[in-house]
Structure formats: C-alpha cells, structure tokens
Design a protein around this motif. Sequence first.
Motif, PDB file in Angstrom:
ATOM      1  N   LYS A  72      59.285  39.400  -4.450  1.00 36.95           N
ATOM      2  CA  LYS A  72      57.932  38.941  -4.488  1.00 36.95           C
ATOM      3  C   LYS A  72      57.304  38.424  -3.217  1.00 36.95           C
ATOM      4  N   GLY A  73      58.278  38.766  -1.967  1.00 32.26           N
ATOM      5  CA  GLY A  73      57.949  38.634  -0.678  1.00 32.26           C
ATOM      6  C   GLY A  73      57.286  37.413  -0.209  1.00 32.26           C
ATOM      7  N   VAL A  74      56.424  37.559   0.719  1.00 35.74           N
ATOM      8  CA  VAL A  74      55.854  36.137   1.425  1.00 35.74           C
ATOM      9  C   VAL A  74      54.379  36.209   0.445  1.00 35.74           C
ATOM     10  N   MET A  75      54.297  34.729   0.133  1.00 38.14           N
ATOM     11  CA  MET A  75      52.995  34.289  -0.581  1.00 38.14           C
ATOM     12  C   MET A  75      52.314  33.231   0.480  1.00 38.14           C
ATOM     13  N   THR A  76      51.284  33.428   0.850  1.00 39.56           N
ATOM     14  CA  THR A  76      50.404  32.843   1.675  1.00 39.56           C
ATOM     15  C   THR A  76      49.158  32.064   0.869  1.00 39.56           C
ATOM     16  N   VAL A  77      49.147  30.756   1.380  1.00 44.31           N
ATOM     17  CA  VAL A  77      48.038  30.203   0.815  1.00 44.31           C
ATOM     18  C   VAL A  77      47.241  29.166   1.817  1.00 44.31           C
ATOM     19  N   ASN A  78      46.276  28.568   1.338  1.00 43.94           N
ATOM     20  CA  ASN A  78      45.741  27.667   2.534  1.00 43.94           C
ATOM     21  C   ASN A  78      46.017  26.165   1.863  1.00 43.94           C
ATOM     22  N   ALA A  79      46.468  25.255   2.619  1.00 43.78           N
ATOM     23  CA  ALA A  79      46.942  23.960   1.991  1.00 43.78           C
ATOM     24  C   ALA A  79      45.718  23.200   1.532  1.00 43.78           C
ATOM     25  N   ASP A  80      44.378  23.375   2.185  1.00 43.06           N
ATOM     26  CA  ASP A  80      43.377  22.958   1.706  1.00 43.06           C
ATOM     27  C   ASP A  80      42.594  23.467   0.459  1.00 43.06           C
ATOM     28  N   LYS A  81      43.344  24.637  -0.164  1.00 43.09           N
ATOM     29  CA  LYS A  81      42.678  25.292  -1.218  1.00 43.09           C
ATOM     30  C   LYS A  81      43.742  25.549  -2.390  1.00 43.09           C
ATOM     31  N   LEU A  82      44.439  24.691  -2.839  1.00 44.58           N
ATOM     32  CA  LEU A  82      45.755  24.921  -3.517  1.00 44.58           C
ATOM     33  C   LEU A  82      45.122  24.799  -5.084  1.00 44.58           C
ATOM     34  N   VAL A  83      45.658  25.954  -5.868  1.00 41.33           N
ATOM     35  CA  VAL A  83      45.413  25.925  -7.248  1.00 41.33           C
ATOM     36  C   VAL A  83      46.453  26.602  -7.967  1.00 41.33           C
ATOM     37  N   TYR A  84      46.784  26.299  -9.301  1.00 41.34           N
ATOM     38  CA  TYR A  84      47.884  26.940  -9.848  1.00 41.34           C
ATOM     39  C   TYR A  84      47.586  28.529 -10.125  1.00 41.34           C
ATOM     40  N   GLU A  85      48.429  29.322  -9.666  1.00 38.21           N
ATOM     41  CA  GLU A  85      48.234  30.879 -10.014  1.00 38.21           C
ATOM     42  C   GLU A  85      49.574  31.320 -10.286  1.00 38.21           C
ATOM     43  N   ALA A  86      49.364  31.918 -11.564  1.00 36.47           N
ATOM     44  CA  ALA A  86      50.557  32.323 -12.596  1.00 36.47           C
ATOM     45  C   ALA A  86      51.162  33.409 -11.554  1.00 36.47           C
ATOM     46  N   GLU A  87      50.558  34.424 -10.678  1.00 29.59           N
ATOM     47  CA  GLU A  87      51.236  35.394 -10.053  1.00 29.59           C
ATOM     48  C   GLU A  87      52.094  34.941  -8.845  1.00 29.59           C
ATOM     49  N   HIS A  88      51.750  33.465  -8.667  1.00 17.03           N
ATOM     50  CA  HIS A  88      52.830  32.874  -7.682  1.00 17.03           C
ATOM     51  C   HIS A  88      53.997  32.270  -8.140  1.00 17.03           C
ATOM     52  N   ASP A  89      54.333  32.374  -9.483  1.00 14.77           N
ATOM     53  CA  ASP A  89      55.508  31.975 -10.179  1.00 14.77           C
ATOM     54  C   ASP A  89      56.217  30.800  -9.446  1.00 14.77           C
ATOM     55  N   TRP A  90      57.359  30.939  -8.704  1.00 19.08           N
ATOM     56  CA  TRP A  90      58.117  29.766  -8.299  1.00 19.08           C
ATOM     57  C   TRP A  90      57.506  28.709  -7.387  1.00 19.08           C
ATOM     58  N   ALA A  91      56.504  29.628  -6.718  1.00 18.03           N
ATOM     59  CA  ALA A  91      55.857  28.744  -5.666  1.00 18.03           C
ATOM     60  C   ALA A  91      54.825  27.981  -5.928  1.00 18.03           C
ATOM     61  N   ASN A  92      54.541  27.924  -7.351  1.00 18.05           N
ATOM     62  CA  ASN A  92      53.469  26.853  -7.616  1.00 18.05           C
ATOM     63  C   ASN A  92      54.383  25.322  -7.654  1.00 18.05           C
ATOM     64  N   TYR A  93      55.649  25.282  -7.731  1.00 16.34           N
ATOM     65  CA  TYR A  93      56.252  24.261  -7.625  1.00 16.34           C
ATOM     66  C   TYR A  93      56.138  23.388  -6.300  1.00 16.34           C
ATOM     67  N   PRO A  94      56.364  24.228  -5.301  1.00 17.69           N
ATOM     68  CA  PRO A  94      56.246  23.347  -3.881  1.00 17.69           C
ATOM     69  C   PRO A  94      54.636  23.447  -3.676  1.00 17.69           C
ATOM     70  N   LYS A  95      53.908  24.417  -4.121  1.00 19.20           N
ATOM     71  CA  LYS A  95      52.467  24.337  -3.933  1.00 19.20           C
ATOM     72  C   LYS A  95      51.807  23.057  -4.640  1.00 19.20           C
TER      73      LYS A  95
END
Length: 392
Positions: A72-95
């Motif tokens: 899945k490689g590196v997933m990059t998000v902005n801490a100020d704009k966090l939403v659930y995204e199915a394609e982020h899979d496991w990363a939705n838990y720490p997000k």
Amino acid sequence: MKSLYAQFRKVFGDSGEIRSFFSPGRVNLIGEHTDYNGGHVFPCSLSIGTYAVARKREDSIIRFYSMNFEEKGVMTVNADKLVYEAEHDWANYPKGVVSIVKQSGYDVSGFDVLYYGNIPNGAGLSSSASIELATAVLLNELNDIHLEMVEMVKMSQRAENEFVGVNCGIMDQFAIGMGKEAAAVLLDCNTLQYSYSPVVLKNAALVIANTNKRRGLADSKYNERRSECERALSQLQEHLQIESLGDLTVEAFEANKHYITNSIDQKRAKHAVYENVRTIEAAKRLNAGEIDVFGQLMNESHVSLRDDYEVTGLELDALVEAAWAEEGVIGSRMTGAGFGGCTITIVENQFLHSFQTNVAKTYKEKTGLTPEFYVVEIGAGAREINQLSEAL
C-alpha cells in the motif's frame, strides 16, 4: 528495532529525532460478551503487539507506512482535513485517533510514522486497538499533551466508534492501554473501576491457538446477540430495578427468568449473568493462586458460550475439545467474539510440545484446517519504549 529504524530511514529519510513506541495486543482470559451487558471482563496485555517508529514534522502533513502492508506504500494526509477513506484501509484507525485528539482541543503537528505489528492478522487479538493506542501514545509524547492513559483509552475507543464506525466496547483499548506486566485486569465495563490480579502460572504457560478460520459471521451475530440481550433486559426491567444484566446475581436471574418470554433470549441472558459472576469468581481464585479452579471456570465459560450464547461453531469447539483431552491442560476456552478466531489455554510447561502436536493433529482431522500456536507472555501496556541510541 534496528530493522525498523533502517526501514524508517529508507522510507522517510534521515533527518530529525526518531522515537519508538510499543502497544500490545490483548487476550481476554474470561468474561466474554459481558462488556455490553454491564458486566466484568478479565483481559491481559501481551508481549506481542504493534511497534511505531515516528518523527515529528513542522507542518500538518502526516505520512503513514506499515511494514505489514508494504504494497500500500506511504499514505499521506493533512492533519487538519481528516476523513474516513476506504482506500486508506488500516490507516483509518490511526487517522481516527488523530482526529479525536484534535476534536478534543489539543494541538497536533504532522509526523512521519512506520508501524510494524507481530499480532497474527484476523486472530481476534485486537490489532486495531493496538495501533490506536500506539498512535495515541506517540501523539501524546511528540506533542507534549500530558494526557492520562485512561483519556487515551477513551479517545481510542471513540476513534473506532465515531471515525471508523465500529461499535466496539472499551475492553480492548482499556486492556492495551492499562495493561501491566504479569497481571490481568478485572474491569467493570459500566463504571471503569478496575483492579489487577497477578498471573502467577508457576510451571505453566498461556497458549493462544488460532483456528485459522476467518470470522465472517462474527459481526452480524454480534449485533443479533446484543439485541437478544437487550430484549431480555427490557422484559426483566418491567419487574426489577436493574440497569443491566450485569446487575443480577445467579439467584435473582433464576427467580425471575420466567419474565423473559422468548426461550432463546432467556438463554442469552443466562450466559451474560452467569459469565459475569464466573469472571468475578475467577479473579478471586487467581488472586488466591488457585490456578486449577481458574482453569475449571475457563472450561465452564466455553460451555456457556457454546450452549447458551451459541457463538463458538465447529472450529472453536474442535480446538477446545482437543485441548481438554490433553494431559497437562489446566483450562481452555474460546476468546473474542466467536465464530472463528482464537482459543486461550493454560498448559503445564512439560506438556507444551505434545499439546501443540496432538491438538494440531486432532483439529486438522476434524476441520481440515491447520491451527497456529503462540506461547505468549503477559506484557506491559502501551508506552514509549526507547530513543534511537537505546534501541541500537
């Protein structure tokens, strides 16, 4: 740790202070399907879990990477704009944890993080709560927030409930955050009052056995069991001043169970009441060093989950029954939601090898599946483990 740091540098580069954290998995020794019925649970944190290696950033960008899901490689998000995204899979838990911490009014900077978990996937040892608490602790430390562990536990549960959308109780996060080496925690899920019991097994060990059956039915049956218990409680409340099934003694339940008109609902309520009483008794027995009696209570728990709550199924029953037949087994039961996942067994050390060999053979003959065994130790709760210099 060397390989984790090396991989972190490879993925994210060399600069800045790298810090490391560990959050355990958990297993529930006894007290199954009691949490949402206002009862007690008796889990412990394990020596296996989730490692997080992280570095604070000066912007609001968060970069997630897992060595368990390298594709899945590196997933990059902005801490100020966090939403659930199915394609982020496991990363939705720490997000989700970052989102809840920010919603709670705390400033959180961006960070780079590499996770690595050695909890078996799909085994029901709570890898999701483990990654949540690892994230909560690293946020707390990197940003000097000074949260108490109980607050991080509650925030992690909220992340799973509100951000990910999984209606879990608080047991997993509590056991992982508040875990203590060589001890189990007796937790009242209603009040969050808790006490520790030393787990002194002397010449025995805890063995987790994975059925290797994916728990496809668990979610739908979980919701079904919850509503059956809610119906039973509602009928009892017409005659008794109780807030939950966990408020009932065995005697009070037996005297009033006729008010539950549906026989299936009555069986479900019976399990919730008896299991809660059994769990409180089990903690007392463990405190008194009565391991054999504790083991017997584990066996009774499985029978209740099989016959009254009906959440075991062919695989879990085959694994537990094979364990019961083995010399040196003090107690064995299913652990977790059911319909697959794991069993937990206390086995005398001298029989560990024969236990694994014989149970695997019997289980495969009955189910066609090959189980996996993990001889585990009870470890401490989620924490920062060391700085780079100490790790190397």
